[in-house]
Design a protein around this motif. Structure first.
Motif, PDB file in Angstrom:
ATOM      1  N   SER A 122       0.803  -1.223   0.000  1.00 40.95           N
ATOM      2  CA  SER A 122       0.000   0.000   0.000  1.00 40.95           C
ATOM      3  C   SER A 122       0.838   1.277   0.000  1.00 40.95           C
ATOM      4  CB  SER A 122      -0.922   0.008   1.226  1.00 40.95           C
ATOM      5  OG  SER A 122      -0.159   0.025   2.426  1.00 40.95           O
ATOM      6  N   PHE A 123       2.153   1.176   0.016  1.00 46.62           N
ATOM      7  CA  PHE A 123       3.015   2.345   0.142  1.00 46.62           C
ATOM      8  C   PHE A 123       3.211   3.057  -1.207  1.00 46.62           C
ATOM      9  CE2 PHE A 123       4.656  -1.111   2.933  1.00 46.62           C
ATOM     10  CZ  PHE A 123       4.047  -0.659   4.095  1.00 46.62           C
ATOM     11  N   GLU A 124       3.500   4.334  -1.131  1.00 45.59           N
ATOM     12  CA  GLU A 124       3.794   5.107  -2.334  1.00 45.59           C
ATOM     13  C   GLU A 124       5.177   4.756  -2.859  1.00 45.59           C
ATOM     14  OE1 GLU A 124       3.343   9.242  -1.550  1.00 45.59           O
ATOM     15  OE2 GLU A 124       1.197   9.095  -1.115  1.00 45.59           O
ATOM     16  N   ASP A 125       5.424   5.098  -4.102  1.00 42.88           N
ATOM     17  CA  ASP A 125       6.746   4.892  -4.708  1.00 42.88           C
ATOM     18  C   ASP A 125       7.803   5.661  -3.909  1.00 42.88           C
ATOM     19  OD1 ASP A 125       5.195   3.662  -6.596  1.00 42.88           O
ATOM     20  OD2 ASP A 125       5.709   5.017  -8.241  1.00 42.88           O
ATOM     21  N   ASN A 126       9.009   5.104  -3.877  1.00 44.45           N
ATOM     22  CA  ASN A 126      10.175   5.811  -3.316  1.00 44.45           C
ATOM     23  C   ASN A 126       9.948   6.241  -1.859  1.00 44.45           C
ATOM     24  OD1 ASN A 126      11.479   5.852  -5.998  1.00 44.45           O
ATOM     25  ND2 ASN A 126       9.885   7.339  -6.487  1.00 44.45           N
ATOM     26  N   THR A 127       9.489   5.315  -1.036  1.00 45.94           N
ATOM     27  CA  THR A 127       9.150   5.630   0.359  1.00 45.94           C
ATOM     28  C   THR A 127      10.292   5.342   1.327  1.00 45.94           C
ATOM     29  OG1 THR A 127       6.786   5.232   0.000  1.00 45.94           O
ATOM     30  CG2 THR A 127       7.580   5.086   2.264  1.00 45.94           C
ATOM     31  N   MET A 150       9.224  -4.360  -4.101  1.00 48.64           N
ATOM     32  CA  MET A 150      10.271  -3.888  -3.203  1.00 48.64           C
ATOM     33  C   MET A 150      11.075  -2.773  -3.859  1.00 48.64           C
ATOM     34  SD  MET A 150      11.222  -7.700  -1.828  1.00 48.64           S
ATOM     35  CE  MET A 150      12.620  -7.357  -0.782  1.00 48.64           C
ATOM     36  N   CYS A 151      11.359  -2.943  -5.141  1.00 53.64           N
ATOM     37  CA  CYS A 151      12.088  -1.913  -5.873  1.00 53.64           C
ATOM     38  C   CYS A 151      11.249  -0.635  -5.991  1.00 53.64           C
ATOM     39  CB  CYS A 151      12.467  -2.439  -7.254  1.00 53.64           C
ATOM     40  SG  CYS A 151      13.585  -1.352  -8.181  1.00 53.64           S
ATOM     41  N   ARG A 152       9.976  -0.791  -6.207  1.00 55.20           N
ATOM     42  CA  ARG A 152       9.079   0.365  -6.375  1.00 55.20           C
ATOM     43  C   ARG A 152       9.050   1.257  -5.137  1.00 55.20           C
ATOM     44  NH1 ARG A 152       4.159   1.861  -4.815  1.00 55.20           N
ATOM     45  NH2 ARG A 152       3.663  -0.126  -3.788  1.00 55.20           N
ATOM     46  N   GLY A 157      18.620   5.116  -5.256  1.00 56.24           N
ATOM     47  CA  GLY A 157      19.871   5.102  -4.507  1.00 56.24           C
ATOM     48  C   GLY A 157      19.773   4.337  -3.201  1.00 56.24           C
ATOM     49  N   GLY A 158      18.565   3.849  -2.871  1.00 56.49           N
ATOM     50  CA  GLY A 158      18.384   3.057  -1.659  1.00 56.49           C
ATOM     51  C   GLY A 158      18.925   1.652  -1.818  1.00 56.49           C
ATOM     52  N   THR A 238      22.517 -17.629   1.870  1.00 57.12           N
ATOM     53  CA  THR A 238      23.121 -16.704   0.927  1.00 57.12           C
ATOM     54  C   THR A 238      22.641 -15.293   1.223  1.00 57.12           C
ATOM     55  OG1 THR A 238      23.234 -18.423  -0.793  1.00 57.12           O
ATOM     56  CG2 THR A 238      23.478 -16.128  -1.508  1.00 57.12           C
ATOM     57  N   MET A 239      23.577 -14.366   1.187  1.00 57.38           N
ATOM     58  CA  MET A 239      23.285 -12.962   1.476  1.00 57.38           C
ATOM     59  C   MET A 239      23.355 -12.167   0.171  1.00 57.38           C
ATOM     60  SD  MET A 239      25.133 -10.754   4.469  1.00 57.38           S
ATOM     61  CE  MET A 239      26.775 -10.914   3.737  1.00 57.38           C
ATOM     62  N   TYR A 240      22.328 -11.359  -0.073  1.00 54.18           N
ATOM     63  CA  TYR A 240      22.263 -10.548  -1.283  1.00 54.18           C
ATOM     64  C   TYR A 240      22.234  -9.075  -0.925  1.00 54.18           C
ATOM     65  CZ  TYR A 240      20.864 -14.963  -3.436  1.00 54.18           C
ATOM     66  OH  TYR A 240      20.826 -16.264  -3.854  1.00 54.18           O
ATOM     67  N   PHE A 241      22.856  -8.264  -1.765  1.00 52.86           N
ATOM     68  CA  PHE A 241      22.859  -6.825  -1.575  1.00 52.86           C
ATOM     69  C   PHE A 241      22.641  -6.153  -2.922  1.00 52.86           C
ATOM     70  CE2 PHE A 241      24.868  -2.639  -0.834  1.00 52.86           C
ATOM     71  CZ  PHE A 241      24.193  -2.274   0.317  1.00 52.86           C
ATOM     72  N   ALA A 242      21.724  -5.189  -2.972  1.00 56.09           N
ATOM     73  CA  ALA A 242      21.403  -4.548  -4.234  1.00 56.09           C
ATOM     74  C   ALA A 242      21.062  -3.079  -4.008  1.00 56.09           C
ATOM     75  CB  ALA A 242      20.210  -5.258  -4.900  1.00 56.09           C
ATOM     76  N   THR A 243      21.223  -2.303  -5.049  1.00 52.69           N
ATOM     77  CA  THR A 243      20.947  -0.866  -5.016  1.00 52.69           C
ATOM     78  C   THR A 243      19.938  -0.535  -6.097  1.00 52.69           C
ATOM     79  OG1 THR A 243      23.228  -0.454  -4.325  1.00 52.69           O
ATOM     80  CG2 THR A 243      21.981   1.424  -5.131  1.00 52.69           C
ATOM     81  N   LYS A 244      19.024   0.383  -5.804  1.00 56.37           N
ATOM     82  CA  LYS A 244      18.074   0.834  -6.812  1.00 56.37           C
ATOM     83  C   LYS A 244      18.679   1.975  -7.609  1.00 56.37           C
ATOM     84  CE  LYS A 244      13.439   2.764  -7.432  1.00 56.37           C
ATOM     85  NZ  LYS A 244      12.183   3.152  -6.796  1.00 56.37           N
TER      86      LYS A 244
END
Length: 244
Positions: A122-127, A150-152, A157-158, A238-244
């Motif tokens: 229910s959250f807005e984009d880029n929250t 999750m990306c939305r 830069g998060g 397994t550990m994952y790390f990603a940037t938007k």
């Protein structure tokens, strides 16, 4: 559709989302005990490693996906000192336990919980400044859609930090893990926690879940970049790390 999306806890009579909600509501009272016993408490160290990935960026507004009983949310609050952390899950039973933990630690001003379908939040984009998840995305009914959501809601830069159960790929850990997960784990779940189906489901989703380089491609397809991964404890996590 990925293989784990076809796997359901209780057969084909209803959609996976509803069954996963029912399963976690059922096992909520004993979930923490089982989780720590089956990992010999190593799971706490895995969570800390995932949170440390975010420390250089000082995120102030964090979303914990599939928060469960709130252990990851509470640990992230302790380590990262955010202004706000929101844990979301489809299981009210799991979050009820998390709320009690937060109350006992007097963190109600920072940590809160909310029931959300992680495929349609229910959250807005880029929250949010950062998103975390521990052992939860494997239960998504649609992995692509869940990661896109999750990306939305993540700010440009998060960062995203995830730790997930995976199947070891090298000898002899691969063979030992198969023996452990297909014999000991379901029996232990049935005898001590009265739900063999839940732990048969757990094993099946671990074996079917995409991992490593394949998972990196899925993250990038969902809109993330600078994706990396690291196998922990001989590959059982397994550990994952990603940037938007």
């Amino acid at each position: 559709m990925y293989n784990q999306e076809k796997i359901k806890p209780y057969g084909e009579h209803s959609e996976k989302r509803k069954q996963v909600e029912e399963m976690f509501d059922h096992i909520a009272p004993t979930y923490d005990t089982l989780n720590h016993r089956l990992s010999w408490n190593i799971d706490k160290g895995w969570r800390k490693k995932a949170i440390r990935q975010l420390a250089p960026f000082h995120p102030q507004k964090i979303l914990d996906i599939a928060t469960g009983t709130g252990d990851f949310a509470i640990l992230a609050t302790s380590m990262l000192k955010p202004q706000q952390l929101l844990g979301v899950d489809i299981s009210e039973g799991m979050m009820a336990i998390g709320k009690e933990k937060v109350k006992q630690k007097q963190l109600e001003d920072i940590v809160s919980f909310q029931k959300e379908d992680c495929l349609h939040m229910s959250f807005e984009d880029n929250t949010f400044d950062a998103i975390i998840a521990a052992f939860g995305i494997r239960n998504f009914q649609n992995l692509d859609l869940g990661l896109k959501e999750m990306c939305r809601v993540l700010k440009k830069g998060g960062h995203l930090s995830i730790v997930e159960l995976t199947e070891p790929v090298s000898f002899p850990m691969h063979q030992l893990f198969r023996i452990y997960s297909n014999t000991f784990l379901p029996v232990y779940g049935r005898l001590l926690f009265k739900d063999r189906s839940a732990y048969n489901y757990l094993t099946a989703t671990i074996e079917a879940f995409p991992e490593g380089e394949e998972m990196m491609k899925i993250f990038k397809k969902a809109g993330f970049n600078k994706v990396s991964f690291k196998r922990l404890t001989f590959g059982i996590r397994t550990m994952y790390f990603a940037t938007k």
